[in-house]
Scaffold this active site. Structure first.
Site, mmCIF file in Angstrom:
data_model
loop_
_atom_site.group_PDB
_atom_site.id
_atom_site.type_symbol
_atom_site.label_atom_id
_atom_site.label_comp_id
_atom_site.label_asym_id
_atom_site.label_seq_id
_atom_site.Cartn_x
_atom_site.Cartn_y
_atom_site.Cartn_z
ATOM 1 N N ASP A 52 -0.198 4.333 0.978
ATOM 2 C CA ASP A 52 -0.540 5.508 1.805
ATOM 3 C C ASP A 52 0.022 5.339 3.174
ATOM 4 O O ASP A 52 0.597 4.242 3.425
ATOM 5 C CB ASP A 52 -2.142 5.434 2.054
ATOM 6 C CG ASP A 52 -2.726 4.221 2.581
ATOM 7 O OD1 ASP A 52 -2.250 3.081 2.086
ATOM 8 O OD2 ASP A 52 -3.729 4.325 3.494
ATOM 9 N N ASP A 68 6.258 1.771 7.238
ATOM 10 C CA ASP A 68 4.853 1.321 6.879
ATOM 11 C C ASP A 68 4.364 2.024 5.691
ATOM 12 O O ASP A 68 3.818 3.243 6.117
ATOM 13 C CB ASP A 68 3.730 1.210 8.386
ATOM 14 C CG ASP A 68 2.630 0.700 7.956
ATOM 15 O OD1 ASP A 68 2.362 0.074 6.998
ATOM 16 O OD2 ASP A 68 1.832 0.559 8.945
ATOM 17 N N HIS A 74 3.640 3.417 12.530
ATOM 18 C CA HIS A 74 2.502 4.388 13.067
ATOM 19 C C HIS A 74 3.326 5.213 14.292
ATOM 20 O O HIS A 74 2.676 6.306 14.642
ATOM 21 C CB HIS A 74 1.181 3.978 13.357
ATOM 22 C CG HIS A 74 0.616 3.270 12.705
ATOM 23 N ND1 HIS A 74 -0.783 2.984 12.754
ATOM 24 C CD2 HIS A 74 1.050 2.636 11.431
ATOM 25 C CE1 HIS A 74 -1.236 1.948 11.569
ATOM 26 N NE2 HIS A 74 -0.143 1.955 10.764
ATOM 27 N N GLU A 88 4.476 -5.773 3.776
ATOM 28 C CA GLU A 88 4.277 -4.972 4.952
ATOM 29 C C GLU A 88 5.432 -5.485 5.891
ATOM 30 O O GLU A 88 6.167 -6.393 5.721
ATOM 31 C CB GLU A 88 2.990 -5.810 5.810
ATOM 32 C CG GLU A 88 1.552 -5.323 5.085
ATOM 33 C CD GLU A 88 1.227 -3.992 5.610
ATOM 34 O OE1 GLU A 88 1.903 -3.262 6.477
ATOM 35 O OE2 GLU A 88 0.016 -3.472 5.082
ATOM 36 N N HIS A 102 0.879 -1.278 0.155
ATOM 37 C CA HIS A 102 0.058 0.049 0.039
ATOM 38 C C HIS A 102 0.745 1.191 0.240
ATOM 39 O O HIS A 102 2.013 1.362 0.639
ATOM 40 C CB HIS A 102 -0.883 0.189 0.962
ATOM 41 C CG HIS A 102 -0.252 0.104 2.575
ATOM 42 N ND1 HIS A 102 -0.158 1.411 3.249
ATOM 43 C CD2 HIS A 102 -0.197 -0.671 3.349
ATOM 44 C CE1 HIS A 102 0.418 1.179 4.044
ATOM 45 N NE2 HIS A 102 0.521 -0.080 4.618
ATOM 46 N N GLU A 154 -4.896 1.937 2.750
ATOM 47 C CA GLU A 154 -4.994 0.804 3.771
ATOM 48 C C GLU A 154 -5.201 0.988 5.047
ATOM 49 O O GLU A 154 -5.685 0.278 5.903
ATOM 50 C CB GLU A 154 -3.682 -0.063 3.371
ATOM 51 C CG GLU A 154 -3.398 -1.458 3.898
ATOM 52 C CD GLU A 154 -2.994 -1.435 5.430
ATOM 53 O OE1 GLU A 154 -3.053 -2.467 6.082
ATOM 54 O OE2 GLU A 154 -2.448 -0.401 5.934
ATOM 55 N N GLU A 155 -4.737 2.302 5.383
ATOM 56 C CA GLU A 155 -4.491 2.718 6.990
ATOM 57 C C GLU A 155 -5.924 3.267 7.240
ATOM 58 O O GLU A 155 -5.845 4.025 8.520
ATOM 59 C CB GLU A 155 -3.535 3.712 7.075
ATOM 60 C CG GLU A 155 -2.167 3.338 6.665
ATOM 61 C CD GLU A 155 -1.707 2.400 7.638
ATOM 62 O OE1 GLU A 155 -2.415 1.782 8.599
ATOM 63 O OE2 GLU A 155 -0.664 2.003 7.577
#
Lengths: 365, 365
Positions: free
Chosen positions: A76, A104, A337, A163, A74, A134-135
């Site tokens: 984003d 991430d 994150h 990932e 992903h 995705e988030e």
């Protein structure tokens, strides 16, 4: 005048490409510029057919190979918090790239993008996917949208998600189920509590069950998945002088992929028998799928010992479509994150080496 | 031009006067008009000395009697909810006045106001008090303010509050203590719950203690007070995918007036030993004070069997100042604040008859 499309240089190292990708901000919902840049960087490469769906870019080879692999990531990130642009800085003797998206998962995307451009003659056909959103809420997920719009693109024998997995292979993922467990009572003034029935007192057995619960460890296709049943929220009460008539515990069950969501719900219903149990959210797990010969070849090529993935990831979407899938990407998932998100450069290089070794085959073509 | 002061006619029955008082809206903080009306209705009565303090009106006799009684009632109500103006309607064969304030507590105020005007020669000196802001935060309470501004007015041998008590005598009141009982944990992602410590699970023994707790019944000065220890609120949780690091239970302890607030706190600290217990609010109880001869005379005059008061009322303020105090007023306290608040007319008449009988003495002067 349309906004200028940022230029990605796929000839640099995957580490430098990670930095280029991170420095194009792409918080969920705002991925158009990075998707444009990815699409532009692959234009004119004769071995790839490009499909654009919203801010998702798909690039496929059509070499007539016996098998097809889907490799996805992903594009984003969660919101930036003063940690873009990225910077290189050593920590504990390890060269690191610091900033939002480094873990991430733009390190994984950089490796994929570089290999997509360079591997003109892989031993399997490859469908590369770089997707948006995705988030955020599952119904916005770009991979999910693509599966609805173009199910034909999800035909494959094996899938790899980039990932973060500390550059090791993490197979499958636990499922996740959320329920509300409630107890009911009867309101009264707290000065005459015997007139009412206290719902918060009534929920006591539920907390006792949770506190004494021993989660299972379940072996699935050779990997041991650790489960968890946890209260993640509790709320009850009307006012400081009122006996409460309702209390609700939100319980999150992370269940091994040998169990379906329905079976997980049945387990909680049995565990909290006598209480109201209402499902609020469920996502099926994914079996690791490491028993397929193609997965064994992949494991042999990248090396190391596969581990179970505990967090839910989009591998479950492939699993649900019948495509065995694993996570394989640079970075420590515990730093995803985080404001001090950072990826060891060695992870990026290892993942590039591992994927390249597998995709070019034992004779290194 | 100043707003017109509503006119109260003290020559009508106490039932009709109750209706007049209820139909002057006086939600807490907005008592100026009703206080003006009360003050104006007593002007020119030679046997009373009037004092005004904010929206509190005090009217005292000075007849040189051996004993002085304080008789008080609050003139504010909780917010009106379509139930003013009031109306007469029978229910279950009982004539009733329906509407906000009929129970809590303008029926009591009407009885007091009528007797204040009519009893020019009572057997005891009387200090009548009609005060503001009883239904809101304790620091706004008009009786508390008056006690600070004019402590001299609180000299007395006995006090009667006209709070609803079904026209019976309710002695003293339980105290009330609120604490926050908390458990702490350590946050982690719910997918790896074993990395964290779940605070909601950790609070389980507190709920188990509450659920199995048997409240005391304590005899104080001949009345049996029923206690209660209750969770009135619980809150915990960060997000649906996070192991929570904090949960707090709000516990309300209604304690018999033989126990002080400090003793009540010590009891909860012992009960929840090992957990963080923080006091947030306390109000001392009041012993019934029915052993004093003047109280015995009062009981004999009004008749019936005295009962304990469970809810906290302003009798505790008198008790704290050394003046024994009881509740005696028309209306069912369970209907106070209810949208269908209503008072049996017989209660109002009974209370007028009881108070008049006592204050005029056995020879009915």
């Amino acid at each position: 005048m349309p906004a200028e499309v940022p230029v990605l240089d796929l000839s640099v190292s995957s580490v430098e490409l990670t930095q280029q990708l991170c420095d194009i901000a792409s918080v969920s919902g705002d991925e158009a510029r990075i998707a444009d840049a990815i699409e532009a960087s692959l234009e004119g490469l004769g071995h790839l057919t490009i499909v654009r769906d919203g801010d998702t870019v798909v690039a496929s080879t059509s070499l007539g190979r016996a098998q097809r692999v889907i490799i996805a990531g992903h594009i984003d990130t969660v919101p930036i918090n003063g940690n873009v642009p990225t910077r290189f800085e050593e920590r504990d003797g390890q060269a690191m790239l610091w900033g939002r998206g480094t873990v991430d998962m733009k390190g994984g995307v950089a490796v994929q993008l570089k290999l997509a451009a360079e591997l003109t003659d892989p031993i399997v056909d490859i469908t590369w996917m770089w997707y948006d959103n995705e988030e955020v809420a599952s119904d916005l997920n770009g991979l999910g949208r693509l599966a609805r719009n173009r199910p034909d693109l999800f035909v494959g024998d094996f899938a790899i998600l980039g990932e973060p997995s500390n550059a090791g292979v993490e197979g499958g993922c636990n499922g996740t189920l959320r329920v509300h467990v409630s107890a009911h009572g009867k309101r009264s003034h707290a000065a005459r509590s015997w007139v009412g029935v206290n719902a918060i007192h009534a929920i006591s057995p539920v907390l006792a069950t949770l506190a004494s619960y021993t989660p299972r460890e379940v072996e699935v296709d050779g990997l041991v998945y650790r489960e968890g049943v946890n209260a993640v929220g509790i709320t009850g009460g009307v006012a400081g002088n009122v006996i409460p008539d309702l209390v609700t515990v939100e319980v999150n069950y992370r269940f091994a992929p040998s169990r379906t969501g329905a079976e997980a719900l049945a387990h909680l219903e049995e565990l909290f028998s006598g209480f109201e149990v209402v499902q609020t959210d469920v996502a099926e797990g994914a079996r690791p799928g490491l028993d397929a010969p193609i997965a064994q070849d992949f494991l042999a090529a990248v090396g190391g010992t596969p581990a179970p993935k505990y967090g839910w990831t989009d591998v479950a979407r492939f699993s649900a479509l019948g495509v065995p899938a694993v996570n394989y990407g640079p970075g420590d998932p515990l730093l995803a994150h985080a404001d001090d998100e950072r990826v060891p450069l060695a992870h990026i290089e290892d993942c590039e080496r591992g994927l390249r070794a597998w995709l070019t085959g034992p004779d290194g073509r």
